[in-house]
Write a protein that holds these residues in place. Structure first.
Motif, mmCIF file in Angstrom:
data_model
loop_
_atom_site.group_PDB
_atom_site.id
_atom_site.type_symbol
_atom_site.label_atom_id
_atom_site.label_comp_id
_atom_site.label_asym_id
_atom_site.label_seq_id
_atom_site.Cartn_x
_atom_site.Cartn_y
_atom_site.Cartn_z
ATOM 1 N N CYS A 39 7.494 -5.469 -6.308
ATOM 2 C CA CYS A 39 7.048 -4.870 -5.044
ATOM 3 C C CYS A 39 5.876 -5.671 -4.499
ATOM 4 O O CYS A 39 4.881 -5.878 -5.205
ATOM 5 C CB CYS A 39 6.638 -3.413 -5.238
ATOM 6 N N PRO A 40 5.950 -6.100 -3.233
ATOM 7 C CA PRO A 40 4.858 -6.891 -2.659
ATOM 8 C C PRO A 40 3.767 -6.037 -2.015
ATOM 9 O O PRO A 40 2.760 -6.575 -1.567
ATOM 10 C CB PRO A 40 5.588 -7.700 -1.570
ATOM 11 N N HIS A 41 3.943 -4.711 -1.972
ATOM 12 C CA HIS A 41 3.053 -3.906 -1.136
ATOM 13 C C HIS A 41 1.745 -3.492 -1.825
ATOM 14 O O HIS A 41 0.708 -3.404 -1.171
ATOM 15 C CB HIS A 41 3.796 -2.657 -0.637
ATOM 16 N N HIS A 42 1.824 -3.204 -3.125
ATOM 17 C CA HIS A 42 0.627 -2.871 -3.908
ATOM 18 C C HIS A 42 -0.196 -1.765 -3.257
ATOM 19 O O HIS A 42 -1.404 -1.894 -3.034
ATOM 20 C CB HIS A 42 -0.233 -4.123 -4.142
ATOM 21 N N PHE A 140 3.095 3.915 0.718
ATOM 22 C CA PHE A 140 2.357 5.114 0.323
ATOM 23 C C PHE A 140 0.901 4.904 0.713
ATOM 24 O O PHE A 140 0.278 3.911 0.333
ATOM 25 C CB PHE A 140 2.470 5.333 -1.191
ATOM 26 N N ILE A 141 0.379 5.834 1.519
ATOM 27 C CA ILE A 141 -1.031 5.749 1.945
ATOM 28 C C ILE A 141 -1.780 6.917 1.322
ATOM 29 O O ILE A 141 -1.532 8.085 1.658
ATOM 30 C CB ILE A 141 -1.152 5.758 3.487
ATOM 31 N N LEU A 142 -2.682 6.560 0.407
ATOM 32 C CA LEU A 142 -3.369 7.573 -0.404
ATOM 33 C C LEU A 142 -4.094 8.594 0.476
ATOM 34 O O LEU A 142 -4.057 9.802 0.200
ATOM 35 C CB LEU A 142 -4.355 6.864 -1.348
ATOM 36 N N ALA A 143 -4.722 8.127 1.541
ATOM 37 C CA ALA A 143 -5.484 9.030 2.418
ATOM 38 C C ALA A 143 -4.571 10.013 3.142
ATOM 39 O O ALA A 143 -5.039 11.023 3.674
ATOM 40 C CB ALA A 143 -6.283 8.221 3.434
ATOM 41 N N GLN A 144 -3.275 9.718 3.178
ATOM 42 C CA GLN A 144 -2.317 10.613 3.848
ATOM 43 C C GLN A 144 -1.395 11.303 2.842
ATOM 44 O O GLN A 144 -0.343 11.817 3.207
ATOM 45 C CB GLN A 144 -1.496 9.836 4.877
ATOM 46 N N ARG A 145 -1.790 11.293 1.578
ATOM 47 C CA ARG A 145 -0.963 11.937 0.550
ATOM 48 C C ARG A 145 -0.825 13.428 0.840
ATOM 49 O O ARG A 145 -1.800 14.082 1.225
ATOM 50 C CB ARG A 145 -1.596 11.740 -0.824
ATOM 51 N N ARG A 152 8.818 12.622 0.010
ATOM 52 C CA ARG A 152 7.867 11.637 0.518
ATOM 53 C C ARG A 152 6.530 11.851 -0.153
ATOM 54 O O ARG A 152 6.193 12.973 -0.526
ATOM 55 C CB ARG A 152 7.667 11.792 2.034
ATOM 56 N N GLY A 153 5.751 10.770 -0.272
ATOM 57 C CA GLY A 153 4.451 10.885 -0.901
ATOM 58 C C GLY A 153 3.325 11.058 0.094
ATOM 59 O O GLY A 153 2.328 11.719 -0.198
ATOM 60 N N SER A 154 3.453 10.453 1.282
ATOM 61 C CA SER A 154 2.363 10.508 2.260
ATOM 62 C C SER A 154 2.924 10.752 3.657
ATOM 63 O O SER A 154 4.080 10.449 3.950
ATOM 64 C CB SER A 154 1.516 9.234 2.202
ATOM 65 N N GLU A 155 2.060 11.307 4.505
ATOM 66 C CA GLU A 155 2.483 11.780 5.839
ATOM 67 C C GLU A 155 3.063 10.680 6.716
ATOM 68 O O GLU A 155 3.866 10.942 7.607
ATOM 69 C CB GLU A 155 1.271 12.389 6.570
ATOM 70 N N ASN A 156 2.595 9.440 6.514
ATOM 71 C CA ASN A 156 3.064 8.337 7.372
ATOM 72 C C ASN A 156 4.529 7.993 7.136
ATOM 73 O O ASN A 156 5.181 7.399 7.993
ATOM 74 C CB ASN A 156 2.231 7.085 7.103
ATOM 75 N N GLN A 157 5.034 8.325 5.949
ATOM 76 C CA GLN A 157 6.417 7.945 5.635
ATOM 77 C C GLN A 157 7.385 8.810 6.425
ATOM 78 O O GLN A 157 7.161 10.001 6.615
ATOM 79 C CB GLN A 157 6.657 8.073 4.125
#
Ligand code: SF4
Length: 180
Positions: A39-42, A140-145, A152-157
């Protein structure tokens, strides 16, 4: 190029992190989830950091994965997750084709947004999207978890209808209740 030397346009193996059979967390119904390696996103806070290393995992053939899928009569679908499935789009194409030919649903998670996927240079990315029913996009954006979100893990997804999104050239949200 002689007749004895066929062009190899699709990689023979998928670099695999693992498989979860009977999953109920990667889409509605009972699914088999294929976790690809690399995965390149990290994304900070990623729960699958062991899948980041492109040199890790196990090379696995389409046939091996297809056997596992066929052995589970309860499956309503298959989900490609990771890792980043779109980094192995060409390798996943033959498996995606078999899944669709068998009448199973195909969902794909990607850390790329739909808009980014349209701009990736690998033509197999679009071909894979054309076979998918559903795309869950974005990092996955931790601040939007949000732990209350289904699948889904975060709201942006976003949960997108793949065919409609491709047809319209814009993200088309999946609004079916079973996805929410
Ligand atoms: S895209 Fe997925 S696997 Fe990759 S770092 Fe982000 S959360 Fe982890």
């Amino acid at each position: 190029m002689s007749a004895n030397c066929p062009t190899q346009t699709t990689p023979r193996t998928i670099q695999l992190a693992g498989v979860v059979n009977d999953s109920i967390t990667d889409g509605p119904g009972i699914r088999l989830t294929v976790f690809v390696q690399g995965c390149p996103h990290h994304c900070p806070g990623c729960h699958n950091q062991q899948t980041w290393d492109f040199a890790g995992g196990q090379p696995t053939t389409t046939e091996e994965l297809w056997q596992q899928i066929q052995q589970n009569p309860l499956l309503s679908g298959v989900t490609f997750s990771g890792g980043e499935p779109m980094a192995q789009a060409a390798a996943l194409l033959p498996l995606a084709q078999r899944i669709k030919q068998a009448g199973l649903e195909l969902a794909i998670y990607s850390g790329y947004t739909f808009e980014q996927l349209l701009n990736l240079p690998d033509p197999a990315v679009r071909q894979l999207l054309e076979l998918a029913d559903t795309l869950i996009d974005g990092p996955f954006i931790l601040a939007q978890r949000n732990l209350e979100l289904n699948f889904r893990g975060s709201e942006n997804q976003r949960i997108l209808k793949a065919a409609a999104s491709l047809k319209e050239g814009r993200p088309v949200l999946e609004e079916a209740e079973r996805w929410h």
